[in-house]
Design an enzyme around this catalytic site. Structure first.
Site, PDB file in Angstrom:
ATOM      1  N   GLU A 107       1.254  -1.128  -0.218  1.00  0.00           N
ATOM      2  CA  GLU A 107       0.290  -0.126   0.029  1.00  0.00           C
ATOM      3  C   GLU A 107       0.943   1.156  -0.180  1.00  0.00           C
ATOM      4  O   GLU A 107       2.294   1.054   0.740  1.00  0.00           O
ATOM      5  CB  GLU A 107      -0.928   0.049   1.088  1.00  0.00           C
ATOM      6  CG  GLU A 107      -1.488  -1.140   1.491  1.00  0.00           C
ATOM      7  CD  GLU A 107      -3.172  -1.329   2.307  1.00  0.00           C
ATOM      8  OE1 GLU A 107      -3.625  -1.589   2.296  1.00  0.00           O
ATOM      9  OE2 GLU A 107      -2.614  -0.590   3.299  1.00  0.00           O
ATOM     10  N   CYS A 116       6.526  -6.634   7.359  1.00  0.00           N
ATOM     11  CA  CYS A 116       7.281  -5.925   8.346  1.00  0.00           C
ATOM     12  C   CYS A 116       7.458  -7.229   9.260  1.00  0.00           C
ATOM     13  O   CYS A 116       6.900  -7.539   9.623  1.00  0.00           O
ATOM     14  CB  CYS A 116       7.095  -5.043   8.845  1.00  0.00           C
ATOM     15  SG  CYS A 116       8.292  -3.634   9.750  1.00  0.00           S
ATOM     16  N   CYS A 144       1.344  -1.703  16.385  1.00  0.00           N
ATOM     17  CA  CYS A 144       1.139  -1.156  13.804  1.00  0.00           C
ATOM     18  C   CYS A 144       1.261  -2.461  13.706  1.00  0.00           C
ATOM     19  O   CYS A 144       1.322  -3.732  13.744  1.00  0.00           O
ATOM     20  CB  CYS A 144       2.879  -1.608  14.152  1.00  0.00           C
ATOM     21  SG  CYS A 144       2.945  -1.211  11.689  1.00  0.00           S
ATOM     22  N   HIS A 173       9.548   6.091  20.601  1.00  0.00           N
ATOM     23  CA  HIS A 173       8.313   5.197  21.183  1.00  0.00           C
ATOM     24  C   HIS A 173       8.378   5.790  22.563  1.00  0.00           C
ATOM     25  O   HIS A 173       7.422   5.546  23.626  1.00  0.00           O
ATOM     26  CB  HIS A 173       7.509   3.965  20.633  1.00  0.00           C
ATOM     27  CG  HIS A 173       7.564   4.797  19.376  1.00  0.00           C
ATOM     28  ND1 HIS A 173       6.338   5.695  18.869  1.00  0.00           N
ATOM     29  CD2 HIS A 173       7.561   3.837  18.261  1.00  0.00           C
ATOM     30  CE1 HIS A 173       6.319   5.668  17.400  1.00  0.00           C
ATOM     31  NE2 HIS A 173       6.929   3.792  16.903  1.00  0.00           N
ATOM     32  N   ASN A 215      -3.193   5.395  16.372  1.00  0.00           N
ATOM     33  CA  ASN A 215      -4.302   4.956  15.534  1.00  0.00           C
ATOM     34  C   ASN A 215      -4.380   3.376  16.372  1.00  0.00           C
ATOM     35  O   ASN A 215      -3.871   2.253  15.702  1.00  0.00           O
ATOM     36  CB  ASN A 215      -3.466   4.726  14.088  1.00  0.00           C
ATOM     37  CG  ASN A 215      -3.321   6.681  13.758  1.00  0.00           C
ATOM     38  OD1 ASN A 215      -4.801   7.574  13.870  1.00  0.00           O
ATOM     39  ND2 ASN A 215      -2.390   6.701  13.164  1.00  0.00           N
ATOM     40  N   CYS A 267      -1.188   6.295  10.305  1.00  0.00           N
ATOM     41  CA  CYS A 267       0.510   5.836  10.505  1.00  0.00           C
ATOM     42  C   CYS A 267       0.077   4.367  11.506  1.00  0.00           C
ATOM     43  O   CYS A 267      -0.523   3.951  11.656  1.00  0.00           O
ATOM     44  CB  CYS A 267       1.096   6.705  11.494  1.00  0.00           C
ATOM     45  SG  CYS A 267       1.071   8.346  10.920  1.00  0.00           S
TER      46      CYS A 267
HETATM   47  N1  SAH Z   1       9.146   0.634  10.165  1.00  0.00           N
HETATM   48  C1  SAH Z   1       9.895   1.877  10.642  1.00  0.00           C
HETATM   49  C2  SAH Z   1       8.722   2.842   9.670  1.00  0.00           C
HETATM   50  C3  SAH Z   1       7.176   2.271   9.527  1.00  0.00           C
HETATM   51  S1  SAH Z   1       5.999   3.147   9.814  1.00  0.00           S
HETATM   52  C4  SAH Z   1       9.798   2.681  11.793  1.00  0.00           C
HETATM   53  O1  SAH Z   1       8.688   2.239  12.257  1.00  0.00           O
HETATM   54  O2  SAH Z   1       9.815   3.826  11.968  1.00  0.00           O
HETATM   55  C5  SAH Z   1       5.918   4.964  10.271  1.00  0.00           C
HETATM   56  C6  SAH Z   1       5.643   5.891  12.327  1.00  0.00           C
HETATM   57  O3  SAH Z   1       3.969   5.005  12.336  1.00  0.00           O
HETATM   58  C7  SAH Z   1       6.808   4.538  12.958  1.00  0.00           C
HETATM   59  O4  SAH Z   1       7.264   5.653  13.756  1.00  0.00           O
HETATM   60  C8  SAH Z   1       5.748   4.037  13.442  1.00  0.00           C
HETATM   61  O5  SAH Z   1       6.718   3.583  14.949  1.00  0.00           O
HETATM   62  C9  SAH Z   1       4.379   4.581  13.835  1.00  0.00           C
HETATM   63  N2  SAH Z   1       2.923   3.453  14.240  1.00  0.00           N
HETATM   64  C10 SAH Z   1       2.754   2.449  13.279  1.00  0.00           C
HETATM   65  N3  SAH Z   1       2.239   1.760  14.189  1.00  0.00           N
HETATM   66  C11 SAH Z   1       1.368   3.116  14.749  1.00  0.00           C
HETATM   67  C12 SAH Z   1      -0.259   3.213  15.555  1.00  0.00           C
HETATM   68  N4  SAH Z   1      -0.578   2.100  15.234  1.00  0.00           N
HETATM   69  N5  SAH Z   1      -0.098   4.669  15.410  1.00  0.00           N
HETATM   70  C13 SAH Z   1       0.513   5.576  15.139  1.00  0.00           C
HETATM   71  N6  SAH Z   1       2.114   5.596  15.104  1.00  0.00           N
HETATM   72  C14 SAH Z   1       2.234   3.897  14.256  1.00  0.00           C
END
Ligand code: SAH
Length: 386
Positions: A107, A127, A134, A241, A318, A361
Site C-alpha cells: 500500500e 514487516c 502496528c 516511542h 491509531n 500511521c
Molecule cells: N519501520 C519504520 C517505518 C514504518 S512506520 C519505523 O518504524 O519507523 C512509520 C511510523 O508509524 C513509525 O514511527 C511507527 O512506529 C508509527 N506507527 C506504527 N503503528 C502506529 C500506530 N498504530 N499508531 C501511530 N503510529 C504508528
C-alpha cells in the site's frame, strides 16, 4: 464453486523482473547495448519514465515502433497494478492497494496539504520488526520490495498529482516519506538506491529534493551510521516511542539488540554528519507511554544528546484491530508536549490523515479481503475511482 477473481489467486512470491528504475545510468546503457541499441535509447526511456511519468509504450513515439516492444519488455516491465483506491479527508488523502506480479500486496498513501503533497511509500511487503501496536508488524514480513517497486510508488503518485486525481486540481508531488509498510533500513541497499533514483534529475531520476525525503526507522544502529556516510541530505526519523529501555524492549522489540542510548548516539552522529535535524517519532498510547515522567525523561535525554538537532513528532496512536491500546486523551497529549518543550526540545503533534480508510500511521495491512467483502455487499465491480 465459483471462480475467485484474479486478485485472490494463490501468489507465487518472488522478486520482480529487472526494471529501468533498478539501474543507474551506466547499467541502463549496458542493458540497451546488449539489445544492440544505441546508448541514447536508455536516456529516451529514462525521460519517458522519470520526466513524463509514463509507462505506456504507445506514447513512446520517439522509439522506432519495431524496437519499442523489446526495449519496453527489457526495461519497463509492469511491476504492480492498482487494485483499489480509498479516499478520505475530502478527497485529499488517497490510499492505493497494489498487487505485484507475484501476488504480493502493498500500500501507499498520497496526502495533499495546502503547501505540499506527500506520498508515504512501502519499502517491504509486511514487516519483520513486530512492534505490537502496528498493523503491519502483526502480519510479519513477506518480502523486500525492489528498488523499482519503491520508486514506482513515487512515480505513480507524481503522475496522480500532475493529472489532478486528488481534490484541488493538478499539483506537484513534493515529499516522500518511507513510513508505509516495512522497515526501510532492513532493505538497506534497495532503499538507498530508491532514494537516489527519486532525487536524481531526469533522465536518471524523478528530481525531487533530497531534503524532502524522510527515511523512518525503528533504530537499526549500524544502518543509521551507514546511511550517514552516504552523502545524502534526507531526513532521518527514528521511532523511539519511549525513552526507557524497559518499555521500549516491548514496544519496539529490536530495542533488545540496540538500546535507547545507542540509538540516540547514532542519531546524533547522523545529525552531525549531515547537518540535518533528526525527527523522533513517538506514538502516544494511553497509560502506556504517555506519563508526565516519561515526557520529562524524553525531554532531558534529547536535550542532552541532541540539543537543537532534534524535533519530536507526537502521533496519537491509531488503534489497530484486535489491540486493547488506545490514543492518549487530548489533555495528556497537551501536557506531554508542554513538558518536552519545557526541556528545550522542539515538539509538535502530528496531524493524522487517513484514519477512516486505515491509511494512517501504522494502519497499513494490505487487506484485499476487505475489498471482497465490500464488493459482495454492494454487488458493484471493483472501482479504482474514489
Ligand atoms: N519501520 C519504520 C517505518 C514504518 S512506520 C519505523 O518504524 O519507523 C512509520 C511510523 O508509524 C513509525 O514511527 C511507527 O512506529 C508509527 N506507527 C506504527 N503503528 C502506529 C500506530 N498504530 N499508531 C501511530 N503510529 C504508528
Amino acid at each position: 464453486m465459483t471462480a475467485l477473481p484474479l486478485v485472490f489467486e494463490a501468489p507465487r512470491r518472488g522478486m520482480p523482473p529487472r526494471h529501468l528504475a533498478d539501474l543507474d545510468r551506466d547499467e541502463r546503457r549496458a542493458v540497451v547495448a546488449e539489445l544492440g541499441e544505441p546508448a541514447f535509447r536508455a536516456d529516451q526511456l529514462g525521460r519517458h519514465y522519470f520526466a513524463r511519468l509514463s509507462t505506456d509504450p504507445a506514447a513512446m513515439t520517439d522509439l522506432p515502433a519495431a524496437r519499442r516492444d523489446r526495449l519496453v519488455a527489457a526495461l519497463l516491465p509492469e511491476l504492480a497494478t492498482p487494485v483499489r483506491h480509498l479516499c478520505c479527508d475530502s478527497g485529499t488523502t488517497r490510499k492505493t492497494l497494489w498487487r505485484a506480479a507475484d501476488g504480493t500486496f502493498t500500500e501507499s498513501v498520497l496526502m495533499r496539504y495546502p503547501d505540499r503533497a506527500t506520498v508515504c511509500v512501502s519499502s517491504q511487503a509486511g514487516c519483520g520488526m513486530a512492534c505490537p501496536f502496528c498493523a503491519t508488524g502483526q502480519a510479519g514480513l513477506t518480502r523486500n520490495l525492489s528498488t523499482a517497486e519503491i520508486v514506482d510508488q513515487v512515480r505513480a503518485a507524481a503522475a496522480a498529482m500532475r493529472d489532478g486525481e486528488l481534490t484541488g486540481g493538478p499539483g506537484r508531488l513534493s515529499n516522500v516519506v518511507f513510513m508505509g509498510m516495512g522497515e526501510p533500513l532492513a532493505n538497506y541497499q534497495r532503499v538507498v538506491a530508491a532514494v537516489r533514483r527519486i532525487t536524481q534529475p531526469a533522465p536518471d531520476g524523478l528530481g525531487l529534493s533530497q531534503r524532502s525525503v524522510t527515511v523512518s526507522t525503528v533504530g537499526l544502529v549500524p544502518a543509521i551510521r551507514r546511511l550517514a556516510a552516504e552523502g545524502l541530505q534526507v531526513t532521518l526519523a527514528v521511532s523511539l516511542h519511549t525513552p526507557d529501555d524497559e518499555l521500549r524492549d516491548t514496544l519496539v522489540p529490536v530495542n533488545r539488540r540496540w538500546k535507547v542510548a545507542e540509538v540516540l548516539d547514532a542519531s546524533r552522529h547522523y545529525a552531525d554528519t549531515t547537518g540535518r535535524r533528526v525527527s523522533i517519532e513517538y506514538a502516544l498510547i494511553r497509560d502506556v507511554n504517555d506519563q508526565p515522567w516519561r515526557a520529562d525523561l524524553l525531554g532531558r535525554l534529547l536535550h542532552e544528546r541532541l540539543g537543537a538537532l532534534v524535533h519530536v513528532n507526537l502521533i496519537p496512536l491509531n488503534p489497530t484491530p484486535g489491540s486493547e491500546w488506545d490514543a492518549s486523551p487530548r489533555p495528556a497529549q497537551e501536557e506531554f508536549v508542554g513538558r518536552v518543550q519545557a526541556a528545550g526540545v522542539a515538539c509538535t503533534v502530528r496531524d493524522t490523515r487517513g484514519r477512516e480508510i486505515a491509511a494512517a500511521c501504522g494502519q497499513l495491512a494490505a487487506a484485499p479481503l476487505d475489498g471482497l467483502r465490500e464488493r459482495k455487499a454492494t454487488g458493484s465491480s471493483p472501482s479504482l475511482q474514489c
